[in-house]
Design a protein around this motif. Structure first.
Motif, PDB file in Angstrom:
ATOM      1  N   GLY A   1      -2.000  -0.497  -0.889  1.00  0.00           N
ATOM      2  CA  GLY A   1      -3.024  -1.292  -0.196  1.00  0.00           C
ATOM      3  C   GLY A   1      -2.409  -2.328   0.714  1.00  0.00           C
ATOM      4  O   GLY A   1      -1.190  -2.412   0.872  1.00  0.00           O
ATOM      5  N   ASP A   2      -3.271  -3.134   1.308  1.00  0.00           N
ATOM      6  CA  ASP A   2      -2.850  -4.217   2.203  1.00  0.00           C
ATOM      7  C   ASP A   2      -3.586  -5.483   1.778  1.00  0.00           C
ATOM      8  O   ASP A   2      -4.428  -6.014   2.504  1.00  0.00           O
ATOM      9  CB  ASP A   2      -3.171  -3.871   3.652  1.00  0.00           C
ATOM     10  CG  ASP A   2      -2.404  -2.657   4.150  1.00  0.00           C
ATOM     11  OD1 ASP A   2      -1.173  -2.734   4.150  1.00  0.00           O
ATOM     12  OD2 ASP A   2      -3.045  -1.637   4.486  1.00  0.00           O
ATOM     13  N   GLY A   3      -3.283  -5.948   0.547  1.00  0.00           N
ATOM     14  CA  GLY A   3      -3.953  -7.123   0.034  1.00  0.00           C
ATOM     15  C   GLY A   3      -5.320  -6.831  -0.552  1.00  0.00           C
ATOM     16  O   GLY A   3      -6.141  -7.761  -0.713  1.00  0.00           O
ATOM     17  N   HIS A   4      -5.610  -5.591  -0.889  1.00  0.00           N
ATOM     18  CA  HIS A   4      -6.916  -5.234  -1.443  1.00  0.00           C
ATOM     19  C   HIS A   4      -7.162  -5.901  -2.776  1.00  0.00           C
ATOM     20  O   HIS A   4      -6.270  -5.973  -3.614  1.00  0.00           O
ATOM     21  CB  HIS A   4      -7.004  -3.706  -1.640  1.00  0.00           C
ATOM     22  CG  HIS A   4      -7.159  -2.943  -0.369  1.00  0.00           C
ATOM     23  ND1 HIS A   4      -6.158  -2.802   0.568  1.00  0.00           N
ATOM     24  CD2 HIS A   4      -8.222  -2.219   0.113  1.00  0.00           C
ATOM     25  CE1 HIS A   4      -6.578  -2.051   1.564  1.00  0.00           C
ATOM     26  NE2 HIS A   4      -7.828  -1.684   1.307  1.00  0.00           N
ATOM     27  N   ILE A   5      -8.349  -6.410  -2.977  1.00  0.00           N
ATOM     28  CA  ILE A   5      -8.818  -6.877  -4.280  1.00  0.00           C
ATOM     29  C   ILE A   5     -10.165  -6.254  -4.548  1.00  0.00           C
ATOM     30  O   ILE A   5     -10.889  -5.852  -3.620  1.00  0.00           O
ATOM     31  CB  ILE A   5      -8.911  -8.417  -4.352  1.00  0.00           C
ATOM     32  CG1 ILE A   5      -9.896  -8.937  -3.308  1.00  0.00           C
ATOM     33  CG2 ILE A   5      -7.528  -9.044  -4.173  1.00  0.00           C
ATOM     34  CD1 ILE A   5     -10.176 -10.418  -3.458  1.00  0.00           C
ATOM     35  N   ARG A   6     -10.484  -6.127  -5.828  1.00  0.00           N
ATOM     36  CA  ARG A   6     -11.745  -5.483  -6.199  1.00  0.00           C
ATOM     37  C   ARG A   6     -12.833  -6.522  -6.344  1.00  0.00           C
ATOM     38  O   ARG A   6     -12.684  -7.499  -7.092  1.00  0.00           O
ATOM     39  CB  ARG A   6     -11.562  -4.705  -7.501  1.00  0.00           C
ATOM     40  CG  ARG A   6     -12.811  -3.950  -7.920  1.00  0.00           C
ATOM     41  CD  ARG A   6     -12.516  -3.012  -9.062  1.00  0.00           C
ATOM     42  NE  ARG A   6     -13.732  -2.409  -9.560  1.00  0.00           N
ATOM     43  CZ  ARG A   6     -13.791  -1.506 -10.528  1.00  0.00           C
ATOM     44  NH1 ARG A   6     -12.654  -1.103 -11.106  1.00  0.00           N
ATOM     45  NH2 ARG A   6     -14.935  -1.001 -10.937  1.00  0.00           N
ATOM     46  N   GLY A   7     -13.931  -6.313  -5.639  1.00  0.00           N
ATOM     47  CA  GLY A   7     -15.034  -7.266  -5.718  1.00  0.00           C
ATOM     48  C   GLY A   7     -16.031  -6.896  -6.782  1.00  0.00           C
ATOM     49  O   GLY A   7     -15.948  -5.854  -7.412  1.00  0.00           O
TER      50      GLY A   7
END
Length: 432
Positions: free
Chosen positions: A426-432
């Motif tokens: 990823g490229d800084g992905h976080i799960r919302g």
């Protein structure tokens, strides 16, 4: 503190064996970490080195095998089992040829099974990776030692091999040569280790080495396989037992049926893909010729009442209920007459071990039905059952023929000795 339910000597011995297996498994784990980083060229050079070692050391291989054969004869081992055990120049040629074939196969490690970019931008790949440390328990088959070592090496795994007391001298020589070959190209010798010197307690300890050994593969007769399946705490892939069926359909002519069926039974009787039961359609035009061909090749026919009529004057004995579930591994075959393809399929479903079944037919519709309705690891149309073999199917060799329905089914080659892992980028992905 140790348990006091056994004698002190017994506890000490069992503890020592378990500790020896654990130490070997730890060395195998370290070797597997190195091997997992080796590229195809490095592993192929090791396979070449093994083949060259076998070729250069034929006298010592044959001598070790001769000691096993001599001991087997003295112990009353059957000719079928002695045939499994035998290593001569021709069979050493076969081992070298299998290694050369294996060298030419693609390396499965790192191969991408699937990959995609999700709508949120995450990039996914699922790739093949080595299993890690693989244990193998087998009996009286020293060729298996080389097959498994080669496949494990190319698929990035370390192996612990229990080849049994019947082939102990042969396996000692072979494993020694394999380890020398690995060392000669800079790979860890502990990639391949034998445990025969630890006897049956060693096999028991291997079965219980959960967390040390990642996978256990038994290869041999029913008793060995079931002992491992029923007692192991290590994950097991069940292999090998082959109550293999042939169905002679009504339409198959002599020139098609006779060579296939005689080959399936007699090419090598002591192997798991040899035919053990022949079912004959009541209207089969090739029935008598097939039975004459088998009897003429020295096969004893265990016949039901209707088959006895067809086989009059040939080498027969009455079939018993036990014959339909027997893996003879010898010049014997159970023979029954059925009224229809449906009856043949029902018989196979009842008695099959899920290994290999074949139909000999000139009827396309019947061949397609047979393929759809028979649930075995290999289903063959108009060819010998002896083709259920890793080398024959282009896999280089096999560690066994899986009769289960997990990820590996049928001949187990390189890909079957891998598992998978997911790569998520990823490229800084976080799960919302």
């Amino acid at each position: 503190m140790t348990e006091t339910t056994e004698t002190t000597a017994g506890i000490s011995q069992n503890d020592d064996v378990a500790a020896a297996i654990a130490a070997k498994a730890d060395r195998a784990r370290r070797a597997a970490r190195v091997l997992a980083q080796a590229d195809r060229d490095w592993k192929d050079r090791a396979i070449t080195a093994i083949a060259e070692k076998l070729d250069a050391n034929r006298p010592s291989i044959v001598a070790g095998n001769g000691r096993d054969l001599e001991r087997g004869r003295a112990n009353g081992t059957t000719e079928a089992l002695l045939d499994r055990l035998r290593l001569d120049d021709q069979r050493i040629d076969g081992l070298i040829s299998s290694l050369e074939d294996l060298r030419g196969l693609p390396d499965p490690v790192g191969e991408v099974m699937r990959g995609e970019t999700l709508p949120n931008g995450l990039r996914l790949r699922q790739i093949h990776v080595p299993i890690g440390v693989v244990g193998a328990i087998y009996e009286a088959r020293p060729n298996v030692t080389v097959d498994i070592a080669g496949l494990a090496l190319k698929s990035g795994n370390a192996v612990l091999l229990r080849g049994g007391s019947a082939a102990e001298e042969s396996n000692k020589v072979l494993i020694g040569l394999i380890r020398e070959a690995l060392d000669s190209v800079g790979l860890p010798a502990d990639t391949v280790q034998g445990i025969d010197e630890l006897g049956r307690p060693g096999a028991t300890a291997l079965m219980g080495a959960r967390g040390k050994v990642d996978l256990l593969i038994p290869r041999g007769g029913r008793n060995l396989i079931q002992a491992v399946v029923n007692n192991a705490t290590v994950p097991v892939i069940e292999t090998g037992e082959g109550n293999v069926h042939l169905f002679l359909d009504a339409s198959a002519p002599d020139e098609l049926a006779v060579p296939i069926i005689v080959n399936a039974k007699t090419h090598r009787t002591s192997v798991c893909n040899a035919a053990e039961t022949l079912l004959i359609h009541k209207d089969a035009i090739a029935a008598r010729s097939v039975l004459e061909g088998l009897s003429g090749a020295g096969v004893r026919l265990h016949v039901d009442e209707r088959a006895a009529e067809l086989a009059r004057g040939l080498n027969t004995v009455p079939a018993t209920d036990e014959d339909w579930s027997t893996e003879y591994l010898d010049l014997d075959i159970a023979v029954g007459v059925v009224d229809s393809l449906d009856e043949a399929v029902e018989h196979i479903r009842r008695y099959s071990t899920g290994h290999t079944e074949a139909i000999i037919t000139n009827d396309l519709a019947n061949s397609e039905r047979f393929i759809r309705e028979i649930d075995s690891a290999a289903v063959i149309v108009n060819a010998s059952t002896r083709f259920t073999d890793g080398g024959q199917l282009g896999l280089g060799a096999e560690v066994g023929i899986s009769t289960q329905k997990m990820h590996a089914r049928g001949p187990m080659g390189l890909r079957e000795l891998t598992t998978t892992k997911w790569i998520v980028q990823g490229d800084g992905h976080i799960r919302g």
